[in-house]
Design a protein around this motif. Structure first.
Motif, PDB file in Angstrom:
ATOM      1  N   ALA A 410      88.654  14.510 113.936  1.00 60.32           N
ATOM      2  CA  ALA A 410      88.600  15.097 114.947  1.00 60.32           C
ATOM      3  C   ALA A 410      89.074  14.624 116.126  1.00 60.32           C
ATOM      4  O   ALA A 410      90.026  15.416 116.951  1.00 60.32           O
ATOM      5  N   ALA A 413      92.879  14.694 116.035  1.00 56.18           N
ATOM      6  CA  ALA A 413      93.636  16.018 116.132  1.00 56.18           C
ATOM      7  C   ALA A 413      93.560  16.219 117.697  1.00 56.18           C
ATOM      8  O   ALA A 413      94.265  17.172 118.203  1.00 56.18           O
ATOM      9  N   CYS A 414      92.784  15.518 118.594  1.00 55.38           N
ATOM     10  CA  CYS A 414      92.864  15.629 120.066  1.00 55.38           C
ATOM     11  C   CYS A 414      93.454  14.487 120.642  1.00 55.38           C
ATOM     12  O   CYS A 414      93.353  14.100 121.671  1.00 55.38           O
ATOM     13  N   GLU A 446      86.560  22.535 120.225  1.00 58.55           N
ATOM     14  CA  GLU A 446      87.054  23.297 119.090  1.00 58.55           C
ATOM     15  C   GLU A 446      87.270  22.725 117.599  1.00 58.55           C
ATOM     16  O   GLU A 446      87.084  23.541 116.675  1.00 58.55           O
ATOM     17  N   GLN A 447      87.307  21.400 117.611  1.00 55.05           N
ATOM     18  CA  GLN A 447      87.701  20.749 116.364  1.00 55.05           C
ATOM     19  C   GLN A 447      86.093  20.655 115.527  1.00 55.05           C
ATOM     20  O   GLN A 447      85.892  20.943 114.448  1.00 55.05           O
ATOM     21  N   LYS A 450      85.585  24.368 114.792  1.00 58.38           N
ATOM     22  CA  LYS A 450      86.315  24.733 113.527  1.00 58.38           C
ATOM     23  C   LYS A 450      85.950  23.858 112.082  1.00 58.38           C
ATOM     24  O   LYS A 450      85.923  24.674 110.774  1.00 58.38           O
ATOM     25  N   ASN A 451      85.240  22.612 111.905  1.00 59.29           N
ATOM     26  CA  ASN A 451      85.096  21.933 110.767  1.00 59.29           C
ATOM     27  C   ASN A 451      83.436  21.604 110.590  1.00 59.29           C
ATOM     28  O   ASN A 451      83.277  20.960 109.694  1.00 59.29           O
TER      29      ASN A 451
END
Length: 575
Positions: A410, A413-414, A446-447, A450-451
């Protein structure tokens, strides 16, 4: 917050049930014990023997690790040429115990060495320019990093180009797409590394390098095994899976710390007031925080000095100093946690809409933000990142996760919002420009959205078995105890008993703890149970005489030289 009780699978097919029956017969244990072994992947007498009696002879060949041959040859060349070697370790428990183990053992065979731990506040996590410059001033031509370095591409290039210093990296964190230009990069998590056990600590990787050194030199391993108490402390404190090699190292390290601990650890035990035999849990809550406190409040060098001490009087003096640091840490922890929880409650978005917690306060102490992140998760069960100002316009962050959510992925991804980051699935650290914190907060959430799902963000208790109270006996506990050391992937067994009856009214201790006397209606025996900090939640229902089920683990309680079995309450549900 209501907890989910997740019951582990039990044997369902004829073959699985036959396996359990065979274990019962061959090991002379009851069905409950055989089932728990089956749940842990132990399906034969031979596997059970290795589980109950972990052997150092079962450790893997260190040369299976990628770059090990290169690393050992470079170390031997440095010794042959009398090069100055600097051992560089992180400032946490894994890093400081790794330095103490590596430096302490290698010094017995080669004295032209020194060690260095970075200052948490001046240098931050990982290999530092300041540390490299210090090593150069000492005349070093080889540095060995422990528990860090896998992402230090620029720093290792700097060491080579500016000072002609070469590196051997011993790390266990996730590597990036590019590896540093070191002589050797030892990390079982490298995608090209065939080493069969991937969950070593940084200390453990250093231990494997020393094992390879001994094998190359024809040195008996007995001397190196005297440092297993330090390897065990790193395994316990770094919360790595206690299976495979970690279980072997932890088992023998615990044996050493309980029978013949090194002077520094003996001093820490004495100063802490701990009595009796240590478990992994005791190490996590008694020794780990005190070792960590040196690096959090002052400097990690004090912890290494303590762990290397061969003078009990001197070690106790060090231990008292670290004890003071730990007391300061606990005060900071409590104060900052209170502030953090208030921020969550007062922020409408975080409190009611977000699925994660990301907080920033420029005045918080950098040394405790990881602990504060864990405390926030205890109250609001979701991935958490705590930031504080580390230097002008730049913040340091510490992150903690909940099971089932990959924190590292996560954050990766950021990463466009970050200056740097590192860590693994459950914990991570990072630096960020202050103006990017809000963008990171939104992207990170958001991650998480989403997960994850509602189940992942609900606290759980993993239950081994539904167990009648009547099956709990001293013999059952003696075998249960042999399943230790407990930790991730081999947790202390948790049981659930239903339709329980109290032998007397529930009691509240110190205004918050719960003490119960549970009647075994089958035998008439009474078992004591205790739960810490849960009186407010459960007392009324118990006092009303409501039927209840209880999730618990089994422990021993010694009072006035008398030892009895005691149930440690994990949760209660009223029926």
């Amino acid at each position: 917050m209501e907890k989910i009780w997740n019951f582990k699978p039990t044997p369902a097919t004829v073959e699985e049930q036959a396996t359990v029956q065979t274990l019962e017969k061959e090991l002379t244990v009851n069905q409950a014990m055989a089932t728990m072994l089956w749940q842990r992947g132990i399906h034969s007498f031979d596997e059970a023997k290795h589980f109950f009696r972990p052997s150092l002879s079962d450790l893997h060949d260190p040369f299976l690790m990628k770059d090990m041959e290169i690393a050992v040859n470079r170390l031997l060349l440095a010794i042959e040429k009398n090069e100055k070697i600097v051992i560089f370790g992180d400032y946490d428990v894994d890093g400081t115990t790794a330095v103490a183990l590596f430096y302490g053992y290698l010094f017995e065979h080669y004295q032209n060495i020194a060690y260095y731990n970075p200052d948490r506040y001046k240098e931050g996590y990982g290999i530092s320019t300041m540390g490299i410059d210090w090593a150069a001033a000492e005349g070093a031509t080889l540095m060995i990093s422990l528990d860090c370095g896998i992402k230090s591409i620029d720093k290792i290039a700097y060491a080579k180009e500016k000072h002609g210093i070469e590196f051997i990296i011993c790390d266990h964190h996730e590597p990036g797409d590019e590896l540093p230009d070191a002589v050797a990069v030892l990390d079982p998590k490298r995608t090209d590394c065939p080493y069969p056990f991937k969950e070593l600590t940084g200390n453990g990787v250093g231990f494997k390098l020393l094992t390879a050194f001994c094998l190359k030199k024809g040195i008996a391993l007995d001397g190196l095994f005297q440092y297993l108490d330090l390897a065990m402390v790193s395994i316990a404190s770094d919360i790595v899976p206690i299976v495979g090699e970690n279980r072997i190292l932890a088992y023998h390290g615990l044996k050493k710390i309980n029978e013949n601990p090194r002077i520094g650890l003996k001093a820490l035990k004495q100063v802490s007031g701990f009595m009796g035999e240590m478990t992994i849990e005791n190490v996590v809550f008694v020794l780990g925080p005190r070792i960590n406190a040196a690096g959090r409040i002052k400097h990690a060098k004090a912890a290494v000095e303590l762990l290397l001490s061969d003078n009990l009087e001197e070690a106790i003096e060090f231990a008292y100093a670290i004890q003071e640091h730990n007391t300061q840490r606990r005060e900071l922890d409590a104060s900052i946690t209170e502030q953090a929880l208030a921020m969550i409650q007062n922020d409408p978005w975080i409190f009611s809409e977000a699925k994660s917690t990301v907080l920033f306060n420029e005045g918080w102490h950098k040394g405790v933000i990881g602990i504060v992140a864990s405390r926030c998760i205890e109250n609001y069960y979701r991935p958490t990142v705590i930031f504080t100002l580390s230097k002008e316009n730049e913040a340091a962050g510490s992150a903690r996760s909940v099971p089932g959510f990959d924190l590292y992925k996560a954050i990766e991804a950021c990463s466009q919002h970050l200056i740097q980051f590192g860590g693994h699935m459950h914990a991570a650290g990072m630096t960020i420009a202050v103006e990017n914190i809000e963008a990171f907060r939104r992207a990170f959430d958001e991650q998480v959205v989403k997960n994850t799902n509602e189940e992942i963000l609900t606290p759980k208790i993993n239950v081994d078995l539904d167990l009648p109270i009547s099956e709990i006996s001293p013999k059952f506990y003696r075998i249960l105890k042999q399943m230790a050391p407990f930790g991730p992937h081999n947790m202390q067994p948790v049981f659930v008993s239903k339709n329980l009856t109290l032998a007397s009214d529930p009691r509240i201790l110190k205004e918050k703890h719960l003490k119960l006397e549970i009647l075994d209606e089958t035998t008439g025996a009474v078992l004591s149970a205790i739960g810490f900090g849960i009186a407010e939640k459960y007392y009324s229902g118990l006092k009303n005489g409501d039927n209840f089920s209880m999730a618990y683990s089994i422990e021993e309680n010694t009072f006035r030289d008398k030892t009895t079995l005691q149930l440690f309450i994990r949760d209660i549900k009223f029926e």
